[in-house]
Design a protein around this motif. Structure first.
Motif, short mmCIF file in Angstrom:
data_model
loop_
_atom_site.label_atom_id
_atom_site.label_comp_id
_atom_site.label_asym_id
_atom_site.label_seq_id
_atom_site.Cartn_x
_atom_site.Cartn_y
_atom_site.Cartn_z
N GLY A 146 -42.72 -109.27 38.33
CA GLY A 146 -42.27 -108.11 39.09
C GLY A 146 -43.09 -106.89 38.74
N GLY B 64 -41.04 -101.51 33.94
CA GLY B 64 -41.27 -101.50 35.39
C GLY B 64 -41.95 -102.75 35.86
N SER B 65 -42.50 -103.53 34.94
CA SER B 65 -43.13 -104.82 35.24
C SER B 65 -42.57 -105.87 34.29
N GLU C 47 -44.54 -100.13 46.41
CA GLU C 47 -43.11 -100.29 46.24
C GLU C 47 -42.83 -101.49 45.33
N PRO C 48 -41.63 -101.60 44.78
CA PRO C 48 -41.30 -102.75 43.93
C PRO C 48 -41.46 -104.07 44.68
N ASN D 123 -43.77 -102.45 39.67
CA ASN D 123 -43.43 -101.16 40.29
C ASN D 123 -41.93 -100.87 40.33
N TRP D 124 -41.13 -101.46 39.41
CA TRP D 124 -39.69 -101.22 39.42
C TRP D 124 -39.38 -99.94 38.63
N THR E 143 -34.80 -103.14 46.57
CA THR E 143 -34.68 -104.59 46.48
C THR E 143 -35.98 -105.24 46.91
N LEU F 130 -32.35 -103.52 36.19
CA LEU F 130 -33.00 -104.44 37.12
C LEU F 130 -32.34 -105.80 36.97
N ALA G 40 -34.36 -109.41 43.71
CA ALA G 40 -34.21 -108.43 42.64
C ALA G 40 -33.54 -107.18 43.19
N GLN G 41 -32.72 -106.55 42.36
CA GLN G 41 -32.00 -105.32 42.72
C GLN G 41 -32.19 -104.30 41.62
N SER G 42 -32.63 -103.09 41.98
CA SER G 42 -32.78 -102.01 41.02
C SER G 42 -31.53 -101.15 41.03
#
Length: 616
Positions: free
Chosen positions: A308, A336-337, A287-288, A310-311, A364, A317, A356-358
């Motif tokens: 960061g 994603g990173s 997961e992120p 896996n986003w 999160t 983001l 962090a919030q996607s």
């Protein structure tokens, strides 16, 4: 939902257009000039109500009745009235386009009124397009795109050929992540989480582990320490030392029982090392997640590398420091990173939240950065008597009546209520304190107040006023205070949140008051209630909202915002003009806002509440 529609008079907008055509930027009215004061970041433009007639700000906050005209019959071939252009959706910092609706064929120009009237883009409304307030629609590209520095600024959408056809909106930051100040699931923390190598010593702490299961701590998958079931308190702290380590990233993990809860963290040697690719070991979460290296420093300044992994790449983001947005990656503009260096200066000793919030409402993640590292224990404790940090615990004192007798039923009553955070950990989450009259398990609709946070070891005395007071029966009544009534704060003891009751005796009954009759229409007005906290308009739970019929000045409906700030008035008369006003008490201060001329159906009657003298 976030529309803040401010009508600007024809003369004022025409001035803006002249400036664009002639290139002159002098002698602008103050409300069209960019605010260069030190307080410009605090959204001085809100709330602002403009008079339609002359475009000047109206400082009044009292609602006045406005007469309505009687509709006259028209022939069936009368052309439809023009549909003025308007922003069709909320506008966030970080977006590269805005949605506009209006009459088909209208050419719309987007201007930033807050930075010298910069033209950001233009486009022609096409259509007809279903699903919008008007037949025409366009998504107008902005150049440059909005960013965090645009938060709080005002955008103007205007038809340059007809300057009276315009709309404005306030740019908002990305939604603030509001994670709990203390996670409730099992987790571990290493402080510091990096070192120069080849040797390293760090303190490993764990919290929220099931006490009826063993806990096994491992370094790179090899068990190092085992606490047996019943021999630990759910929290632990131990010091580990490793020597002769090569540069790299090492995994520390914890396992509860056999196949129970797990958690992991990473140790970096040296502090500046970064992974060459996304880790693929089984200990790395899918997961992120976030990593800060180092995760502590001596203060008052700190510099760390934030990583960061896996986003979702198809979502934006947003990265936050203590709930304030710092960086926004647009959807499909990141891999994603990420890896970036952050620096903060002038920090007091404490623990700070990085999150962090996607997208909006997406995944999160969060972590903590400590100043200084020495704030956390470094000694090796004995497992069976490990000292547990005195975490958050709220207690509440007996309410004290401050209203002057005689006490009359159904009349407002005011009380003072002291609350204390007896723990050592600061509360950074908003919570509520309620008064319960002749206690029932049902929360009162109006006898409560909000607290934005409370430092460890501190006390605050709150004033709570019930607008409807006591029920109409002779005899003794009890009033009890209830701290953290909605359980927003994770506490070490949830059983001590009720106060001792305060008794009031009523010897004379009174007439039952007339209550606001329910409206009988078929339409709705809805929106999101927001309060200005920490420099941002944040969605606010339990704000009291009233719908006032402007023709009569009567309150026709009352409701309360939900946990996401959303509210909705039902059964309103379609075509009738209403004023919507909202207010809530936070930290003994009133936060009030209103929107006038709202005609149902209306889904964009958002309330922006700021500090006020009192709630009406």
């Amino acid at each position: 939902m976030l529309l803040q529609k401010l009508r600007i008079g024809k003369t004022a907008v025409f001035i803006v257009i002249l400036i664009l055509l002639v290139g002159t930027v002098s002698s602008l009215p103050l409300f069209l000039q960019a605010d260069e004061s030190a307080e410009s970041d605090h959204f001085q433009y809100l709330p602002v109500i403009f008079r339609d007639a002359d475009g000047t700000p109206d400082p009044g906050t009292e609602v006045t009745a406005t007469p309505t005209s009687t509709a006259t019959a028209t022939s069936t071939n009368t052309p439809l009235p023009p549909c003025d252009i308007m922003f069709d959706s909320q506008v966030y910092a970080g977006e590269g386009a805005v949605d506009i609706t209006g009459d088909v064929g209208t050419e719309v120009t987007i201007i930033n009124l807050s930075d010298g009237n910069t033209v950001l883009g233009s486009g022609i409304l096409t259509g007809p397009v279903a699903g919008h307030a008007c037949a025409g629609f366009a998504s107008i590209t902005l150049s440059p795109p909005l960013n965090i520095t645009n938060t709080g600024q005002i955008l103007l959408a205007v038809d340059l050929e007809n300057p009276d056809n315009n709309d404005t909106i306030v740019v908002f930051g990305m939604p603030t992540v509001t994670p709990s100040s203390t996670p409730t699931e099992p987790y571990i923390v290493a402080v510091p989480n990096c070192g120069p190598g080849p040797d390293i010593q760090f303190t490993l702490q764990g919290f929220n582990w099931p006490i009826d299961q063993s806990v096994t701590l491992s370094w790179e998958g090899v068990p190092q320490t085992v606490w047996q079931a019943g021999q630990h308190t759910g929290s632990f702290s131990t010091t580990w030392t490793f020597s002769g380590l090569a540069n790299g990233i090492y995994t520390v993990s914890a396992l509860s029982g056999t196949g129970g809860a797990t958690a992991s963290t990473q140790i970096h040697i040296p502090c500046g090392i970064l992974p060459t690719s996304t880790p693929t070991s089984t200990s790395t979460p899918n997961e992120p997640y976030l990593v800060a290296v180092p995760n502590c420093g001596p203060g008052p300044s700190i510099e760390f590398n934030l990583q960061g992994y896996n986003w979702p790449t198809d979502q934006s983001l947003t990265l936050f420091w203590n709930g304030i947005a710092q960086v926004v990656f647009q959807a499909n503009q990141h891999s994603g990173s990420f890896s970036m260096n952050w620096t903060f200066n002038g920090l007091a000793n404490g623990v700070y939240l990085v999150s962090a919030q996607s997208g909006i409402g997406g995944p999160t993640a969060s972590l903590y950065v400590a100043i200084p590292c020495e704030n956390l224990p470094t000694n090796t404790p004995v497992p069976t008597n490990t000292p547990v940090p005195q975490a958050v615990d709220l207690v509440v004192g007996q309410p004290q009546l401050i209203s002057t007798p005689p006490i009359i039923v159904y009349q407002p009553l005011a009380f003072e209520v002291p609350i204390t955070n007896t723990g050592d950990v600061d509360i950074n989450t908003l919570f509520f304190v309620d008064l319960l009259f002749d206690p029932t398990p049902v929360h009162s609709e109006d006898s409560y107040t909000a607290v934005s946070g409370l430092s460890g070891g501190s006390t605050i005395t709150l004033t709570i006023t019930s607008t409807i007071g006591l029920a109409n029966f002779i005899g003794d009544h009890q009033v009890t205070a209830f701290v953290d009534s909605l359980n927003h704060v994770a506490e070490t003891d949830e059983t001590n949140n009720l106060s001792a009751p305060f008794e009031i005796t009523i010897s004379e009954p009174a007439m039952t008051p007339d209550y606001t009759p329910l409206p009988t229409g078929s339409s709705t007005i809805s929106g999101v209630a927001r309060a200005m906290l920490s420099g941002n308009f944040l969605p606010q739970e339990r704000m009291r909202l009233s719908a006032i019929e402007e023709a009569t000045g009567k309150v026709v409906a009352v409701t309360y915002s939900d946990e996401n700030g959303f509210f909705q008035f039902e059964n309103l008369a379609e075509g009738t003009s209403y004023t919507v006003q909202g207010c809530i008490m936070i930290d003994n201060k009133a936060y009030f806002g209103f929107r006038s001329s709202r005609i149902p159906p209306d889904a964009f009657a958002d309330i922006f509440a700021v500090k006020s003298a009192s709630c009406p």
